[in-house]
Enzyme design. Structure first.
Site, PDB file in Angstrom:
ATOM      1  N   LYS A 119      37.883 -46.988 -54.421  1.00 35.89           N
ATOM      2  CA  LYS A 119      37.087 -45.828 -54.840  1.00 35.89           C
ATOM      3  C   LYS A 119      36.722 -45.922 -56.324  1.00 35.89           C
ATOM      4  O   LYS A 119      35.618 -45.547 -56.716  1.00 35.89           O
ATOM      5  CB  LYS A 119      37.838 -44.518 -54.578  1.00 35.89           C
ATOM      6  CG  LYS A 119      37.884 -44.131 -53.111  1.00 35.89           C
ATOM      7  CD  LYS A 119      38.440 -42.717 -52.956  1.00 35.89           C
ATOM      8  CE  LYS A 119      38.539 -42.295 -51.502  1.00 35.89           C
ATOM      9  NZ  LYS A 119      39.171 -40.978 -51.355  1.00 35.89           N
ATOM     10  N   LYS A 202      34.638 -49.140 -40.999  1.00 33.22           N
ATOM     11  CA  LYS A 202      35.034 -47.855 -40.421  1.00 33.22           C
ATOM     12  C   LYS A 202      33.901 -46.843 -40.564  1.00 33.22           C
ATOM     13  O   LYS A 202      33.235 -46.809 -41.598  1.00 33.22           O
ATOM     14  CB  LYS A 202      36.285 -47.376 -41.170  1.00 33.22           C
ATOM     15  CG  LYS A 202      36.850 -46.057 -40.699  1.00 33.22           C
ATOM     16  CD  LYS A 202      37.971 -45.565 -41.606  1.00 33.22           C
ATOM     17  CE  LYS A 202      37.908 -44.052 -41.716  1.00 33.22           C
ATOM     18  NZ  LYS A 202      38.913 -43.452 -42.569  1.00 33.22           N
ATOM     19  N   LYS A 205      32.421 -40.506 -43.277  1.00 31.42           N
ATOM     20  CA  LYS A 205      31.706 -39.235 -43.257  1.00 31.42           C
ATOM     21  C   LYS A 205      30.999 -38.967 -44.567  1.00 31.42           C
ATOM     22  O   LYS A 205      30.372 -37.939 -44.731  1.00 31.42           O
ATOM     23  CB  LYS A 205      32.651 -38.092 -42.891  1.00 31.42           C
ATOM     24  CG  LYS A 205      33.676 -37.694 -43.932  1.00 31.42           C
ATOM     25  CD  LYS A 205      34.608 -36.726 -43.251  1.00 31.42           C
ATOM     26  CE  LYS A 205      35.621 -35.984 -44.060  1.00 31.42           C
ATOM     27  NZ  LYS A 205      36.064 -36.499 -45.326  1.00 31.42           N
TER      28      LYS A 205
END
Ligand code: TRP
Length: 343
Positions: A119, A202, A205
């Site tokens: 991140k 993956k 969202k």
């Protein structure tokens, strides 16, 4: 210990961040499992808003998504009569315990976290928040406050769970038995839905992905179908489960079909043996997904038609959660040597 904080049954705790929109990946990887497990455990399902502010975000969107995620928990089958649904920031002990745990967590443990490195790498180095590094300690506080036995999470959270266990053990060693050391409950690999546009990653969202990456739980049927019809496949025509990266797209579609029908892999492969190519597969995947989303969306509309219903439910949830969280927090504080605050 008060009666309210003692356990009748083993406890489950899990949470989702109110950032982005929940996808069929969240449904299959988390909500479906939570809905099943809530009958076997005393369950706490949290909307982890404090985690959602560790990367740049928009306050109005945070507010809207916090309610949306809570309503989707219920729409997907979490029953507030048996499970506690609440918002993390409504229970101040989450933030308070994080500080205490910060002081027993060696910095080196946090610097090793792969999710932090990933991140942080996606942001400008000089704007990465301290809170992003501290994210896993807040997650440990979430889990440990409820004396949680079992944490159902995706495989990407395994390292955070290990860290939580390490922090709990270190605290218990330093200050005496305080926290239950939790176990992770990771769903089988079939429960890990991949991106439709990138079947090796993956399904995420976060809204930074392409329009054709994910099917959202609130997508209208035509939009969901369009995304599935555009899913990346390969140039072959073989419809079989496979771990060959070349076939990852078809495998992902079959796993979605499996998750939404509950049929066995043998039955699914036999069913598609007569299919006329991938177009036919996609059409049937879209049908089973939309059939499952329809009642969820219907229930979501009912739950949110009364503007106060969700807020009231979250207020009750916070009250229930606080009883348990406060008792654990008081014990941690006392064991660490703090004076009890005057009333
Ligand atoms: N980090 C988790 C995720 O991204 C969300 C989360 C926060 C969580 N606190 C938690 C999950 C506690 C389980 C338990 O999926």
């Amino acid at each position: 210990m008060s009666v309210s904080s003692s356990k009748q049954r083993k406890r489950v705790f899990s949470g989702v961040q109110p950032s982005g929109s929940l996808t069929i990946g969240n449904y299959v990887g988390a909500l479906q499992q939570w809905t099943r497990e809530q009958h076997h455990y005393e369950s706490f399902f949290c909307v982890v808003d404090l985690h959602a502010i560790t990367v740049p975000y928009d306050p109005a969107e945070l507010r809207a998504k916090t309610r949306e995620v809570a309503a989707l928990y219920l729409a997907c089958g979490i029953d507030p009569a048996i499970s506690t649904v609440f918002v993390q920031s409504h229970v101040p002990a989450h933030s308070e315990l994080t500080w205490l745990l910060n002081c027993v967590t060696p910095l080196g443990w946090l610097n090793r976290m792969t999710q932090f490195k990933d991140k942080a790498a996606r942001q400008q180095a000089d704007s990465v928040a301290t809170g992003l590094l501290d994210y896993p300690v807040l997650m440990a506080a979430d889990i440990l406050l409820y004396q949680t036995d079992v944490v159902p999470v995706g495989g990407d959270q395994r390292q955070h769970l290990e860290l939580t266990r390490d922090i709990a053990q270190r605290f218990n060693n330093l200050f005496g038995e305080t926290f239950t050391v939790p176990e992770a409950m990771i769903p089988p690999s079939g429960a890990r839905i991949k991106g439709l546009d990138d079947p090796l990653a993956k399904m995420s969202k976060s809204l930074t992905e392409s329009e054709y990456h994910a099917v959202y739980l609130l997508d209208p049927p035509d939009r969901a179908s369009k995304k599935i019809m555009r899913a990346v496949t390969d140039s072959g025509r073989d419809i079989r489960f496979s771990d060959d990266p070349e076939k990852a797209g078809v495998n992902n579609l079959l796993e979605i079909y499996e998750a939404f029908t509950g049929e066995t892999r043998e039955a699914i492969e036999a069913h598609f043996a007569q299919a006329r190519g991938y177009g036919d597969l996609k059409k049937q995947v879209a049908e089973v997904v939309n059939a499952a989303l329809q009642p969820i969306q219907q229930r979501y509309r009912e739950l949110t038609s009364d503007g106060h219903f969700i807020d009231e439910l979250l207020a009750q949830g916070a009250q229930r959660a606080s009883l348990v969280a406060k008792a654990t927090f008081a014990r941690a504080r006392e064991n660490m040597g703090f004076l009890m605050p005057p009333d």
